[in-house]
Every structure is written in C-alpha cells, then in structure tokens.
Design an enzyme around this catalytic site. Structure first.
Site, PDB file in Angstrom:
ATOM      1  N   GLY A   1     -95.328   1.404   9.632  1.00 38.15           N
ATOM      2  CA  GLY A   1     -95.820   2.726   9.239  1.00 38.15           C
ATOM      3  C   GLY A   1     -96.642   3.405  10.306  1.00 38.15           C
ATOM      4  O   GLY A   1     -97.468   4.271  10.009  1.00 38.15           O
TER       5      GLY A   1
ATOM      6  N   TYR B   1     -94.824   4.816  26.975  1.00 39.37           N
ATOM      7  CA  TYR B   1     -94.878   5.843  25.943  1.00 39.37           C
ATOM      8  C   TYR B   1     -93.885   6.944  26.287  1.00 39.37           C
ATOM      9  O   TYR B   1     -93.910   7.498  27.387  1.00 39.37           O
ATOM     10  CB  TYR B   1     -96.298   6.422  25.872  1.00 39.37           C
ATOM     11  CG  TYR B   1     -96.435   7.544  24.876  1.00 39.37           C
ATOM     12  CD1 TYR B   1     -96.475   7.276  23.513  1.00 39.37           C
ATOM     13  CD2 TYR B   1     -96.538   8.855  25.303  1.00 39.37           C
ATOM     14  CE1 TYR B   1     -96.592   8.307  22.595  1.00 39.37           C
ATOM     15  CE2 TYR B   1     -96.656   9.895  24.387  1.00 39.37           C
ATOM     16  CZ  TYR B   1     -96.688   9.608  23.036  1.00 39.37           C
ATOM     17  OH  TYR B   1     -96.809  10.626  22.132  1.00 39.37           O
TER      18      TYR B   1
ATOM     19  N   GLU C   1     -86.406  -0.663  16.325  1.00 44.48           N
ATOM     20  CA  GLU C   1     -86.350  -1.713  15.316  1.00 44.48           C
ATOM     21  C   GLU C   1     -84.988  -1.728  14.645  1.00 44.48           C
ATOM     22  O   GLU C   1     -84.188  -0.817  14.832  1.00 44.48           O
ATOM     23  CB  GLU C   1     -87.459  -1.558  14.264  1.00 44.48           C
ATOM     24  CG  GLU C   1     -87.357  -0.328  13.403  1.00 44.48           C
ATOM     25  CD  GLU C   1     -88.431  -0.297  12.304  1.00 44.48           C
ATOM     26  OE1 GLU C   1     -89.010  -1.338  11.957  1.00 44.48           O
ATOM     27  OE2 GLU C   1     -88.659   0.796  11.767  1.00 44.48           O
TER      28      GLU C   1
ATOM     29  N   ASN D   1     -83.220  -2.172  10.800  1.00 50.52           N
ATOM     30  CA  ASN D   1     -83.392  -2.288   9.352  1.00 50.52           C
ATOM     31  C   ASN D   1     -82.213  -3.072   8.789  1.00 50.52           C
ATOM     32  O   ASN D   1     -81.064  -2.673   8.941  1.00 50.52           O
ATOM     33  CB  ASN D   1     -83.490  -0.914   8.703  1.00 50.52           C
ATOM     34  CG  ASN D   1     -84.801  -0.240   9.061  1.00 50.52           C
ATOM     35  OD1 ASN D   1     -85.847  -0.882   9.034  1.00 50.52           O
ATOM     36  ND2 ASN D   1     -84.754   1.012   9.416  1.00 50.52           N
TER      37      ASN D   1
ATOM     38  N   ARG E   1     -80.875  -3.614   5.943  1.00 51.83           N
ATOM     39  CA  ARG E   1     -80.611  -3.187   4.555  1.00 51.83           C
ATOM     40  C   ARG E   1     -79.912  -1.839   4.612  1.00 51.83           C
ATOM     41  O   ARG E   1     -79.743  -1.262   5.677  1.00 51.83           O
ATOM     42  CB  ARG E   1     -81.934  -3.044   3.801  1.00 51.83           C
ATOM     43  CG  ARG E   1     -82.913  -2.130   4.550  1.00 51.83           C
ATOM     44  CD  ARG E   1     -84.041  -1.640   3.705  1.00 51.83           C
ATOM     45  NE  ARG E   1     -85.080  -1.031   4.493  1.00 51.83           N
ATOM     46  CZ  ARG E   1     -85.065   0.199   4.984  1.00 51.83           C
ATOM     47  NH1 ARG E   1     -84.015   0.983   4.769  1.00 51.83           N
ATOM     48  NH2 ARG E   1     -86.065   0.675   5.694  1.00 51.83           N
TER      49      ARG E   1
HETATM   50  P1  ADP Z   1     -93.678   1.086  12.787  1.00 51.92           P
HETATM   51  O1  ADP Z   1     -93.044  -0.227  12.445  1.00 51.92           O
HETATM   52  O2  ADP Z   1     -95.172   1.051  12.713  1.00 51.92           O
HETATM   53  O3  ADP Z   1     -93.069   2.257  12.084  1.00 51.92           O
HETATM   54  P2  ADP Z   1     -92.173   1.662  15.233  1.00 51.92           P
HETATM   55  O4  ADP Z   1     -92.100   0.770  16.395  1.00 51.92           O
HETATM   56  O5  ADP Z   1     -90.956   1.821  14.394  1.00 51.92           O
HETATM   57  O6  ADP Z   1     -93.432   1.240  14.355  1.00 51.92           O
HETATM   58  O7  ADP Z   1     -92.667   3.062  15.729  1.00 51.92           O
HETATM   59  C1  ADP Z   1     -93.016   4.070  14.830  1.00 51.92           C
HETATM   60  C2  ADP Z   1     -92.880   5.411  15.489  1.00 51.92           C
HETATM   61  O8  ADP Z   1     -93.776   5.516  16.605  1.00 51.92           O
HETATM   62  C3  ADP Z   1     -91.515   5.681  16.057  1.00 51.92           C
HETATM   63  O9  ADP Z   1     -90.632   6.201  15.091  1.00 51.92           O
HETATM   64  C4  ADP Z   1     -91.861   6.709  17.107  1.00 51.92           C
HETATM   65  O10 ADP Z   1     -92.100   7.938  16.453  1.00 51.92           O
HETATM   66  C5  ADP Z   1     -93.177   6.212  17.651  1.00 51.92           C
HETATM   67  N1  ADP Z   1     -92.996   5.327  18.803  1.00 51.92           N
HETATM   68  C6  ADP Z   1     -92.764   3.988  18.770  1.00 51.92           C
HETATM   69  N2  ADP Z   1     -92.648   3.483  20.020  1.00 51.92           N
HETATM   70  C7  ADP Z   1     -92.807   4.522  20.869  1.00 51.92           C
HETATM   71  C8  ADP Z   1     -92.805   4.657  22.311  1.00 51.92           C
HETATM   72  N3  ADP Z   1     -92.602   3.606  23.104  1.00 51.92           N
HETATM   73  N4  ADP Z   1     -93.007   5.884  22.812  1.00 51.92           N
HETATM   74  C9  ADP Z   1     -93.214   6.952  22.019  1.00 51.92           C
HETATM   75  N5  ADP Z   1     -93.238   6.898  20.675  1.00 51.92           N
HETATM   76  C10 ADP Z   1     -93.045   5.707  20.090  1.00 51.92           C
END
Ligand code: ADP
Length: 447
Positions: free
Chosen positions: A164, A202, A287, A289, A291
């Site tokens: 999240g 990032y 990631e 999913n 499901r």
């Molecule tokens: P969570 O499991 O907390 O949702 P994620 O790794 O799926 O974490 O990342 C959540 C959101 O954060 C992504 O959908 C994206 O919007 C942002 N994000 C994640 N990694 C990066 C990154 N390396 N650079 C920029 N934004 C990122």
C-alpha cells in the site's frame, strides 16, 4: 470438471465468479458474513452458508469457517476471489489438505511472490527486467551510500515487508539519504513490525503497465497483453484501459513474451499479473499478483476470453483452451471503478441504495452486485460497481464511456461517478498522456 465451487468472497467479484460457474454448469456455494446476508451473490447461489460476523477477520478471513462450509456443502473447489485469502499460502495449503482444490497458483508461488525482496529476486532470475538497486535488503548506511552512488539519485528506499505504498521514502541527494533511510526503517517497523528495507532507482514519470498471463498444469503459459493502470490515487487504481496508449506492438510483444517465458520456467499455473513501471521505453518489474485482478474485464473485452472460466478450467487440470496465436487484440476497453465515496473528499459513503440503474447498450458491461434497496455495508472496501466499455478504437470506446457514465444511476449514496466524468473530459486523458502521478495532481486541482 468441478460439480460445486465455493466462492470465498463478497460483492461484485463473488457475483462475477458465480456467473462463470453457472455458464460452466457448476453449482455454487456462497459464504457470507451477517452483514452480507441480503447480497445478490448470496441470493443467486445454489447454497449459502453464513461464516461469521461483519468483521473480515471473523468471516472472510476465517479459514476454518470457510473450509468447514466447503466440507459441509460438499464443494470440490474453493475460488478465493480477490483480496481476503486469495494470496494466502497457508489457506491454499489447508484447502488442499482437505481434499478440496484451491482455484489459484501453488502455495510455493504464493509465498515466492508474496515477499517483495524474494519476488524481485525471482523476477531477475527468470529474466524479467527489474528496477536497478540493491540486491535485497540493505545492511547499513555505508551500503546505502554505495548503491545510491551506483544507481544515481534520486533513489527510493522501500520496506521489504511493504504494501500500500507504506514505508517508502525518496532521497534526492546524498544529503537526504540518511534521513530517508532512517525514516523508511522507522515507518516499516511501525507498519509491518519489520525494519528491513531495500533500495531502487526512483523513476520520475513512469506509467503502470501490467501483463496478464495464464498458465495450466501442462506447461502452457500464454499472455493476454497489457493493461494501463497509471490512473491511481494513493496507490489505488481508479480507471484502467487496454491496450495502453503508450505501447507499440513491438513493445507489447516483447514484454508479453518475457512475462510468459518467465512464468513457463517457473511452472506457474493459474491467472497472474506481472506489474511493471514503464518509462522511456523500458519496463521495470514491481510486483506480481498471484490471483485474478479487479481490472481483468478490460482484458476480457479486447480478447474475448473469459478469464475466470479459463482459471477454473486450468485449476481442474484441463489444458488452456487457446494458444498464444489464438489471442488477438481487438479494439479498446476502459474500466471505471465506481466506489461508494464522496467524489471530493473520498470519504466512504455506505448506506441504502434507493435507485440503481446500470448503463447498457452495445459494448457496455457493468459488473456490480447492487440492486435498488441494497444497503452497502460500512465494513468493507468501497468498490460497488465496475463500468466497462469496449469500442473498435480508443476514441469510440471513449465516446461510449462518456455516454455510459451519463446513464448510470446510483441513488441514495455518494459515488465517484462525478470524478470519472471530469477525468475523462481532461485533455491529457483524451490524449492518453498521463503517468502514475497525473491523477493526484488532477484531483488536487493542479491540472
Ligand atoms: P506496495 O507493495 O507498497 O504497493 P510497490 O512496490 O508496488 O509497493 O510500489 C507502490 C507504488 O510506488 C508503485 O505503484 C509506484 O507508484 C511507486 N513506486 C514503486 N517503486 C518505484 C520506483 N522505483 N520509482 C518510482 N515510483 C515507484
């Protein structure tokens, strides 16, 4: 094929699964909390069992109650739906130990993809491109500095146990690195009881592109193209489309093949989605999913394939009913997630639905368990309907979406329909020119 499937979920997705089962001649068992006794999926099911009080932990997350319901009713299989127990390996295992089929991947794959660091590691091993950064957990400040120096600033510190969007901090230079590192660890510890963090480059303006795959137990894996889910608020998807206006056919075929090949090497069986950030022509795994996804209908609309039906078929041991060459992308689809919430403040708005009228006509699909007189309970997620449209071109689908939104009537509670109407009129949306940060700015009135 199964004779009876227990659907361990609620709301529109429970109804969606019920529909697939009925079309396959399979009888259904609905399980529900006391808050959902009057739900549409409960009324339509062949049998229903109350599994506990409204709180999810006592009902939809109550493994023993759900397995007992399956045993009592003689269900052959359990479909876990989305959320709740759908990615819980212990549940999948327990279901199988009771001689019931879990409609989903193996517990081993649920575990592998459930841990962010392990998942990224597996992705890399199976040839999926990942965001450059640390190899797993960062062990100290010196390592943090060294890796940030290698990938280049800005960097993102992320909680290994994250979810999240919690426990993430950006550092734009070495001067903020230590503060970001410490804050991410503190937040991770407070939110997840685990202060392990890792680091990634990032990305400043990525899109969220995800690839739908499905595998069977005979070694076949096929991809069904991508969905663009960049329109998000607080990491929640709001409106999705397929195909993505940002990808060309070559990029689609390339990333689809990478995803399907990786899943084939892993021996993955069931539906699954590999999520990527996409920026400047490059894909970066975030990631997987393991499901069904809420937004699966946009893929169904452009491929004509019923994903839930296929998911049930492969769980029963049948081979996939189509090959990669059979998957042809036809036209364009959008999905609006309609939530029971205030369109300005986003406060949940549960309560009695006085009037409900779903949009209709050519190319329009509404997945919803609402009916006039239904009371939206305050205990669960606020998603109450999905408005999905299909057109031969993106523009046709967009015009159709506009008129279908005008037709939707949900009286008695507030919904985010006005937000969707505003959003689809925005020039950037019409041009398909948006990234994952666009919607937040739009909602804040900065666009
Ligand atoms: P969570 O499991 O907390 O949702 P994620 O790794 O799926 O974490 O990342 C959540 C959101 O954060 C992504 O959908 C994206 O919007 C942002 N994000 C994640 N990694 C990066 C990154 N390396 N650079 C920029 N934004 C990122």
């Amino acid at each position: 094929m199964f004779e009876k499937v227990l659907i361990a979920n609620r709301g529109e997705i429970a109804l969606r699964i019920h529909r697939a089962c009925r079309e396959m001649g399979i009888r259904t068992v609905a399980v529900h909390s006391t808050a959902d006794a009057e739900a549409m999926n409960v009324r339509l099911a062949d049998e229903s069992v109350c599994i506990g009080p409204p709180a999810s932990r006592d009902s939809y997350l109550n493994m023993a109650a759900i397995i007992s319901a399956a045993t009592i009713t003689g269900a052959d299989a359990i479909h876990p739906g989305i959320g709740f127990l759908s990615e819980n390996a212990a549940f999948a295992q327990m279901v199988e130990e009771h001689g019931i089929t879990f409609i989903g991947p193996s517990p081993e794959h649920l575990i592998m993809m459930g841990d962010k660091v392990q998942a990224k590691d597996a992705a890399k091993r199976f040839g999926i491109p990942v965001v450059p950064g640390s190899d797993g957990e960062i062990t100290g400040e010196a390592e943090a500095k060294r890796i940030a120096g290698e990938t280049g600033y800005p960097v993102l510190i992320k909680a290994a146990a994250g979810g999240g969007g919690k426990g993430m901090r950006v550092a734009t230079s070495e001067a903020d690195l230590m503060a970001a590192y410490t804050m991410a660890r503190t937040e991770a510890k407070a939110s997840f009881g685990n202060d392990a963090v890792y680091m990634e480059k990032y990305l400043s303006h990525p899109r969220h592109i995800e690839i739908q795959i499905i595998g069977d137990s005979h070694g076949n894996v096929v991809h069904l193209g991508e969905r663009d889910c960049s329109l998000q608020r607080r990491h929640q998807k709001v409106l999705e489309e397929a195909p993505s206006p940002a990808l060309n056919a070559e990029q689609r075929a390339r990333i689809g093949k990478i995803a399907a090949d990786a899943m084939r090497s892993m021996g993955y069986k069931s539906v699954g989605t590999i999520e990527f950030l996409f920026q400047d022509g490059e894909f970066y795994f975030i990631e997987m999913n393991t499901r069904l996804q809420i937004e699966h209908p946009v893929t169904e609309m452009i491929t004509g394939i019923d994903l839930v039906r296929e998911q049930i078929r492969v769980a029963s041991g049948a081979p996939l009913s189509f090959t990669q060459d059979d998957v042809v992308i036809n036209g364009h689809a959008f999905e609006c997630r309609i939530n029971a919430e205030d369109p300005e403040t986003f406060m949940p708005s549960p309560g009695r639905v006085t009037d409900f009228h779903a949009a209709g006509g050519l190319g329009v699909r509404v997945d919803s368990a609402l009916y006039s007189g239904y009371r939206v309970p305050p205990n669960y997620d606020s998603l109450i309907a999905k408005l999905v449209v299909h057109g031969r071109t993106r523009n046709e689908a967009l015009m159709r979406l506009r008129r279908a939104l005008e037709e939707m009537v949900i009286g008695g509670i507030k919904t985010n329909i006005p937000l969707h109407s505003r959003l689809i009129a925005a020039p950037d949306f019409i041009n398909g020119a948006y990234d994952i940060r666009w919607l937040e700015k739009f909602v804040a009135g900065e666009i």
